[in-house]
Design an enzyme around this catalytic site. Sequence first.
Site, PDB file in Angstrom:
ATOM      1  N   SER A   1       0.852  -1.189   0.000  1.00  0.00           N
ATOM      2  CA  SER A   1       0.000   0.000   0.000  1.00  0.00           C
ATOM      3  C   SER A   1       0.885   1.234   0.000  1.00  0.00           C
ATOM      4  O   SER A   1       1.860   1.300   0.752  1.00  0.00           O
ATOM      5  CB  SER A   1      -0.905   0.052   1.225  1.00  0.00           C
ATOM      6  OG  SER A   1      -1.539   1.323   1.287  1.00  0.00           O
TER       7      SER A   1
ATOM      8  N   TYR B   1      -1.898  -0.818  10.457  1.00  0.00           N
ATOM      9  CA  TYR B   1      -2.043  -1.135   9.038  1.00  0.00           C
ATOM     10  C   TYR B   1      -0.804  -0.693   8.252  1.00  0.00           C
ATOM     11  O   TYR B   1      -0.240  -1.466   7.453  1.00  0.00           O
ATOM     12  CB  TYR B   1      -3.300  -0.460   8.486  1.00  0.00           C
ATOM     13  CG  TYR B   1      -3.480  -0.646   6.996  1.00  0.00           C
ATOM     14  CD1 TYR B   1      -3.983  -1.835   6.478  1.00  0.00           C
ATOM     15  CD2 TYR B   1      -3.110   0.362   6.095  1.00  0.00           C
ATOM     16  CE1 TYR B   1      -4.116  -2.015   5.105  1.00  0.00           C
ATOM     17  CE2 TYR B   1      -3.250   0.192   4.730  1.00  0.00           C
ATOM     18  CZ  TYR B   1      -3.751  -0.996   4.233  1.00  0.00           C
ATOM     19  OH  TYR B   1      -3.879  -1.169   2.881  1.00  0.00           O
TER      20      TYR B   1
HETATM   21  N1  LIG Z   1      -8.724   0.140  -1.442  1.00  0.00           N
HETATM   22  C1  LIG Z   1      -7.619   0.883  -1.241  1.00  0.00           C
HETATM   23  O1  LIG Z   1      -7.640   2.129  -1.218  1.00  0.00           O
HETATM   24  C2  LIG Z   1      -6.287   0.195  -1.017  1.00  0.00           C
HETATM   25  C3  LIG Z   1      -5.105   0.962  -1.095  1.00  0.00           C
HETATM   26  C4  LIG Z   1      -3.881   0.336  -0.897  1.00  0.00           C
HETATM   27  C5  LIG Z   1      -3.827  -1.023  -0.653  1.00  0.00           C
HETATM   28  N2  LIG Z   1      -4.996  -1.730  -0.558  1.00  0.00           N
HETATM   29  C6  LIG Z   1      -4.890  -3.171  -0.295  1.00  0.00           C
HETATM   30  O2  LIG Z   1      -5.557  -3.878  -1.335  1.00  0.00           O
HETATM   31  C7  LIG Z   1      -6.166  -5.050  -0.798  1.00  0.00           C
HETATM   32  C8  LIG Z   1      -7.656  -5.064  -1.093  1.00  0.00           C
HETATM   33  O3  LIG Z   1      -8.241  -3.840  -0.642  1.00  0.00           O
HETATM   34  P1  LIG Z   1      -9.836  -3.685  -0.579  1.00  0.00           P
HETATM   35  O4  LIG Z   1     -10.127  -2.235  -0.594  1.00  0.00           O
HETATM   36  O5  LIG Z   1     -10.483  -4.566  -1.582  1.00  0.00           O
HETATM   37  O6  LIG Z   1     -10.106  -4.283   0.910  1.00  0.00           O
HETATM   38  P2  LIG Z   1     -11.443  -4.893   1.582  1.00  0.00           P
HETATM   39  O7  LIG Z   1     -11.305  -4.651   3.050  1.00  0.00           O
HETATM   40  O8  LIG Z   1     -12.666  -4.375   0.896  1.00  0.00           O
HETATM   41  O9  LIG Z   1     -11.353  -6.454   1.272  1.00  0.00           O
HETATM   42  C9  LIG Z   1     -10.509  -7.298   2.000  1.00  0.00           C
HETATM   43  C10 LIG Z   1     -10.988  -8.723   1.834  1.00  0.00           C
HETATM   44  O10 LIG Z   1     -10.110  -9.566   2.618  1.00  0.00           O
HETATM   45  C11 LIG Z   1     -10.917 -10.505   3.326  1.00  0.00           C
HETATM   46  N3  LIG Z   1     -10.222 -10.941   4.533  1.00  0.00           N
HETATM   47  C12 LIG Z   1     -10.012 -10.215   5.669  1.00  0.00           C
HETATM   48  N4  LIG Z   1      -9.414 -10.972   6.595  1.00  0.00           N
HETATM   49  C13 LIG Z   1      -9.217 -12.197   6.029  1.00  0.00           C
HETATM   50  C14 LIG Z   1      -8.649 -13.419   6.501  1.00  0.00           C
HETATM   51  N5  LIG Z   1      -8.168 -13.523   7.757  1.00  0.00           N
HETATM   52  N6  LIG Z   1      -8.600 -14.483   5.664  1.00  0.00           N
HETATM   53  C15 LIG Z   1      -9.102 -14.396   4.406  1.00  0.00           C
HETATM   54  N7  LIG Z   1      -9.680 -13.274   3.919  1.00  0.00           N
HETATM   55  C16 LIG Z   1      -9.736 -12.175   4.724  1.00  0.00           C
HETATM   56  C17 LIG Z   1     -12.196  -9.722   3.642  1.00  0.00           C
HETATM   57  O11 LIG Z   1     -13.261 -10.619   3.989  1.00  0.00           O
HETATM   58  C18 LIG Z   1     -12.410  -8.962   2.347  1.00  0.00           C
HETATM   59  O12 LIG Z   1     -13.153  -9.721   1.421  1.00  0.00           O
HETATM   60  C19 LIG Z   1      -5.817  -5.080   0.679  1.00  0.00           C
HETATM   61  O13 LIG Z   1      -4.615  -5.803   0.873  1.00  0.00           O
HETATM   62  C20 LIG Z   1      -5.576  -3.599   0.982  1.00  0.00           C
HETATM   63  O14 LIG Z   1      -4.736  -3.435   2.117  1.00  0.00           O
HETATM   64  C21 LIG Z   1      -6.208  -1.161  -0.740  1.00  0.00           C
END
Ligand SMILES: NC(=O)c1ccc[n+]([C@@H]2O[C@H](COP(=O)([O-])OP(=O)(O)OC[C@H]3O[C@@H](n4cnc5c(N)ncnc54)[C@H](O)[C@@H]3O)[C@@H](O)[C@H]2O)c1
Length: 258
Positions: free
Chosen positions: A151, A164
Amino acid sequence: MDQSTVTPRLAGKTLVVTGAGQGIGKAYAARLAQEGAEVLLVDINEQAVAAAVADLKAAGLAVAGRVADVADPRSVQRLAESLRPAHPRIHGLINNAAVFSTIKLASFWDIDPEQWDKVMAVNVRGAWLMVTALLPQLRAAGQASIVNIGSDAVWMGKPGYLHYVTSKAAIYGMTHGMARELGADGIRVNTLSPGFTTTEVPRDTFTQAQLDGIMNAQAFKRLADAGDMVGVAAFLMSDDSRWMTGQTFHVTGGLLFR
Ligand SMILES: NC(=O)c1ccc[n+]([C@@H]2O[C@H](COP(=O)([O-])OP(=O)(O)OC[C@H]3O[C@@H](n4cnc5c(N)ncnc54)[C@H](O)[C@@H]3O)[C@@H](O)[C@H]2O)c1
């Protein structure tokens, strides 16, 4: 050129995406399947993964779902063993599962230690456990690709969720170490580092003023959505990226230049 002779670049590959029940993970799964892969969606949320699989199947895509908690070694081991008979070769893994959209912002001195450990367990240990458990299948595939999701919050030092930000900082080091240790197996390991990305999932971790600040800081003056991430993930899962390992791909619309 006759397009009918072009083979989709992920045809014949079996790929695993964790945290694929919603958000960017579901979008990665959709894009990889659209490019010809068979995609296994893994999530801790049983309803979400079932709904995501149903959606993608309705679109004619070759997908299947599994419920697992990536932070739990027994759950991850069960997952790997259940996949082995039908999928002795796994050509790629995207470690996308994270505690993210559910996080409540707090100054770091107010973060609950149990919540700190939970974020570390899912976001850091989970990626390591998944790679470790799937290693026999990844090795069997030859030229497998692992993508760990970082991230750019790390590079901004975004306030309000130090657990985080710290957990995601570990991902870059994990990628470097894994890339060195798996290179001899022909397995490449890279980090895809998104910036702020909108999805169908609402979250209240950014104020409008902060979103405006991000747009101003980016070279591109709009917010990203999951569609802006998926092409890079498909490239990294494809043989087109076969000579790249240990690298970070900042997919941020030009937030910071490094
Ligand atoms: N959306 C953003 O702005 C952003 C920016 C930078 C990085 N990210 C990274 O991208 C990835 C996806 O982001 P997102 O916005 O879709 O997040 P989100 O929170 O919407 O989705 C995360 C998913 O991971 C699953 N999850 C959580 N704990 C788990 C576990 N113990 N075992 C299996 N599954 C589990 C959740 O059920 C969910 O479906 C993440 O790694 C996040 O850190 C997101």
